[in-house]
Design an enzyme around this catalytic site. Structure first.
Site, PDB file in Angstrom:
ATOM      1  N   GLU A   1       0.811  -1.209   0.078  1.00 41.80           N
ATOM      2  CA  GLU A   1      -0.141  -0.008   0.130  1.00 41.80           C
ATOM      3  C   GLU A   1       0.932   0.892   0.098  1.00 41.80           C
ATOM      4  OE1 GLU A   1      -2.586  -0.147   3.543  1.00 41.80           O
ATOM      5  OE2 GLU A   1      -2.940   2.083   3.308  1.00 41.80           O
TER       6      GLU A   1
ATOM      7  N   ASP B   1      -4.362  10.239   9.475  1.00 44.07           N
ATOM      8  CA  ASP B   1      -3.165   9.816   9.999  1.00 44.07           C
ATOM      9  C   ASP B   1      -2.477  10.173  11.161  1.00 44.07           C
ATOM     10  OD1 ASP B   1      -2.443   7.859   7.661  1.00 44.07           O
ATOM     11  OD2 ASP B   1      -2.207   9.866   6.468  1.00 44.07           O
TER      12      ASP B   1
END
Lengths: 267, 416
Positions: free
Chosen positions: A51, A62
């Site tokens: 990924e 994030d």
């Protein structure tokens, strides 16, 4: 099902009675070539799917570890075209490669153009953390035209209706974000993961990958009991950050972590 | 508060789209919370008791309605009738109190016990801490680390009011990063926490909800203008960062076709220098913080850092309804430079004895440039309402530096 699709990697893992290991790193971290070297190391050491993060200025999903890595990639002037170059280099290993990207860079590049260039780089598809299928019609159409994987997220707060709607729009696998929170390594695995995977599996035959901050083989083994894939990101980033002064040592440590996780997903 | 909601052609559809703009580009983890908020907001707006309770709090606590003040000396100087909507006289010194009281009242109604907020210069943070204290809610404010250093006085105000202030070090460590961090925190705490968003931007329903809580500005001004002058204004003007004070003023006038609407964006050093925050004038369509809107971005879609002398306008995005009003031509958005705004700040101080926030000084500066055209069209009776969205106390540090006033060894901007 082409061999570079994520479904193929999950099917292979299932045939070996194990979960798939999905490894994340941002493109351009520590720099473009460094990210290619790191991802190839993860492939050789046992990742089933790679990924690739497209670094973005405003990554709301994030945690601090990945934010810092993405920030570094942007400071190195990593462009969208560089990300596609990384995709090409990693996909050339034969390991299915998906891009994880926030939406604005794709919209800016042009959705059709991005889908075309991703497909010709050998990319399998996209993970889209800040669009849901009900806001992603343009991407869904572009992906369907090219048979690209559409990996949308489900969360513990998702209703059963939304999970069904989401999985109906996924191709490749479904990404279960199993803690209510952002990416980052955690010392204990979440008890939200199991029920979420069960609710998700009730709606689809697609494999379900779980991302919740796994950082070692023991945690991977725990997740692999009930999920089809274990998604690891922050732990890989942290290894590279810890060895920023010595790239060769960083790659060795990255390989060792990957091997530990790969043993873990073998249950 | 009159005329709740906005079902007109200028409002949003069920999914929060104003024409091409708005919507909800958000992580799945927050969709349930946004759906819950959407239902609670619509339900509250349809409940007379809620609306009355909000009106009462605005009147008894915040000081609404704010005055519509005819600035006669300034008017005489510029040859047109200049009316100032005195939001600077509200409790906490700006229009923002309306929005936070509305959202906090809704938070109570939803049974949540904690609020979080982002803040740039600290004004929305102070307002949120105030509303949290008023309603007995816990409050955490996310503020860019750069801003906590620039605005230590506001950090102290928030703490005085009982709020926890968290300095955000990520990204450019300014407002946009504080929003990112507040969104992250919200994902983790959504079951008991409400996010008091500071402007009419972000994912649906925030742009419409914040507008509804701020629209009293325009509703009051329209009524006051009719009452005091027997007519509608020829133009209404406001500064636009995220755009909550502007949409709060504009909404009442959208259907008044003879009333021109102007938003003035922060032109920084000048749009041509690239150091500005004139999002609609100079940005391009994109997705930021959950909505499609005009965004300052580079060719790869990375958000570009904005620049303005006014921290409250220093934001690389803008509320989606403004993008829509610009695209359909109902409102015009023009840049005003730092220097023009600071000149207007001094002018208003010396002509009317009112020190405006630098944000509001942008609105005044833009308006003064507009007046010759207004007078050419409407004659000497030309009437314009300027939203004086906030007072300038907080900006004295900047003013001291800009104008070389006094002596300050205190980088917090405390004017003592």
């Amino acid at each position: 099902m082409s061999v570079n699709s994520t479904a193929h990697a999950f099917a292979t893992a299932r045939s070996e009675d194990r979960a798939a290991l999905v490894g994340y790193l941002p493109a351009g971290f520590p720099d473009v070539q460094g990210s290619i070297d790191a991802m190839r190391t993860m492939v050789s050491a046992g990742c089933d799917v790679i990924e690739i993060g497209l670094p973005y200025s405003d990554p709301v999903m994030d945690g601090p570890t990945i934010q810092a890595a993405a920030q570094q990639a942007l400071e190195q002037k990593t462009r969208t075209t560089d990300v596609l170059r990384v995709v090409e280099a990693v996909a050339a290993t034969g390991t299915p490669t998906v891009v994880m990207t926030y939406w604005n860079p794709v919209e800016r590049y042009g959705v059709e153009r991005f889908a075309t260039d991703l497909a010709s780089a050998g990319g399998a598809g996209l993970i889209t953390p800040d669009i849901t299928p009900d806001s992603g019609a343009e991407w869904i159409a572009a992906a369907d035209d090219r048979d690209l994987d559409k990996i949308f997220l489900v969360a513990p707060s998702s209703t059963d209706e939304r999970i069904a709607m989401t999985t109906a729009n996924c191709r490749g696998f479904v990404y279960a974000t199993a803690v209510m929170g952002v990416t980052g390594t955690r010392s204990t695995t979440s008890d939200l993961a199991g029920p979420l995977v069960a609710r998700t599996k009730a709606t689809t035959d697609l494999p379900v990958g779980v991302g919740l901050g796994v950082s070692n083989g023991a945690q991977a083994r725990e997740i692999a009991q009930f999920a089809d894939g274990v998604i690891v990101g922050s732990a890989f980033v942290r290894v590279l950050q810890e060895h920023s002064a010595d790239r060769a040592a960083g790659l060795r440590a990255l390989g060792a972590l990957t091997e530990d996780l790969a043993r873990g997903v073998r249950r | 508060m009159s005329g709740m909601g906005d079902e007109s052609r200028f409002g949003a559809d069920e999914r929060g789209f104003f024409g091409n703009f708005g919507g909800r580009f958000m992580p799945e983890a927050l969709i349930a919370a946004l759906d819950e908020l959407d239902v609670a907001w619509r339900d509250a707006m349809a409940d007379e008791a809620f609306v009355k309770s909000f009106d009462d709090i605005l009147a008894d606590y915040a000081g609404a309605p704010s005055k519509l003040y005819h600035a006669e000396r300034l008017s005489a100087q510029h040859g047109a009738r200049i009316l100032l909507k005195r939001e600077d006289l509200n409790h906490t010194g700006a229009h923002k109190i309306r929005n936070v009281l509305g959202q906090a009242l809704l938070t109570k109604r939803m049974g949540k016990t904690r609020v979080i907020a982002e803040t740039g210069a600290g004004q929305h943070g102070v307002a949120s801490a105030t509303a949290a204290a008023y309603f007995g809610l816990d409050c955490t404010v996310y503020m860019g680390a750069v801003d906590t250093r620039r605005q230590a006085l506001n950090v102290a105000r928030m703490q005085m009011l009982g709020a926890e202030v968290i300095a955000v070090e990520s990204g450019s460590a300014t407002l946009k990063d504080a929003i990112n961090e507040a969104l992250r925190e919200w994902v983790a705490s959504v079951d008991h926490t409400a996010y008091l968003f500071g402007t009419a931007a972000g994912p649906h329903p925030f742009p419409s909800m914040v507008r509804d809580f701020c629209r009293g500005i325009g509703d009051e001004a329209r009524e006051q203008c009719l009452e005091q002058f027997g007519r509608l204004p020829d133009a209404v003007t406001a500064c636009v960062g995220g755009g909550s004070n502007a949409i709060g003023l504009f909404t009442a006038f959208l259907e008044d076709e003879d009333v021109a609407i102007y938003g003035f964006e922060p032109g920084g050093d000048g749009v041509e220098t690239g150091r500005h925050a004139a999002t609609i004038f100079a940005g391009e369509s994109g997705v930021l913080h959950g909505a499609r809107t005009f965004v300052l971005q580079d060719q790869d879609g990375q958000t570009v850092e904005s620049h303005s002398i006014s921290a409250g306008l220093d934001y690389p995005g803008v509320g989606p309804q403004h993008s829509h009003l610009a695209q359909v031509g109902r409102a015009r958005y023009l840049p005003v430079t730092d220097a023009e705004a600071m000149d207007a700040m001094a002018l208003l101080a010396r002509t009317e004895g009112i020190i405006p926030a630098i944000e509001s000084a942008h609105a005044l500066a833009g308006t003064l440039k507009l007046i010759p055209d207004l007078v050419a069209q409407h004659g000497p009776e030309a009437t314009v309402i300027v939203n004086l969205s906030g007072r300038g106390d907080k900006d004295m540090g900047t003013a001291i530096e800009w104008f070389g006033l006094g002596r300050s060894d205190d980088e917090t901007g405390d004017p003592r």
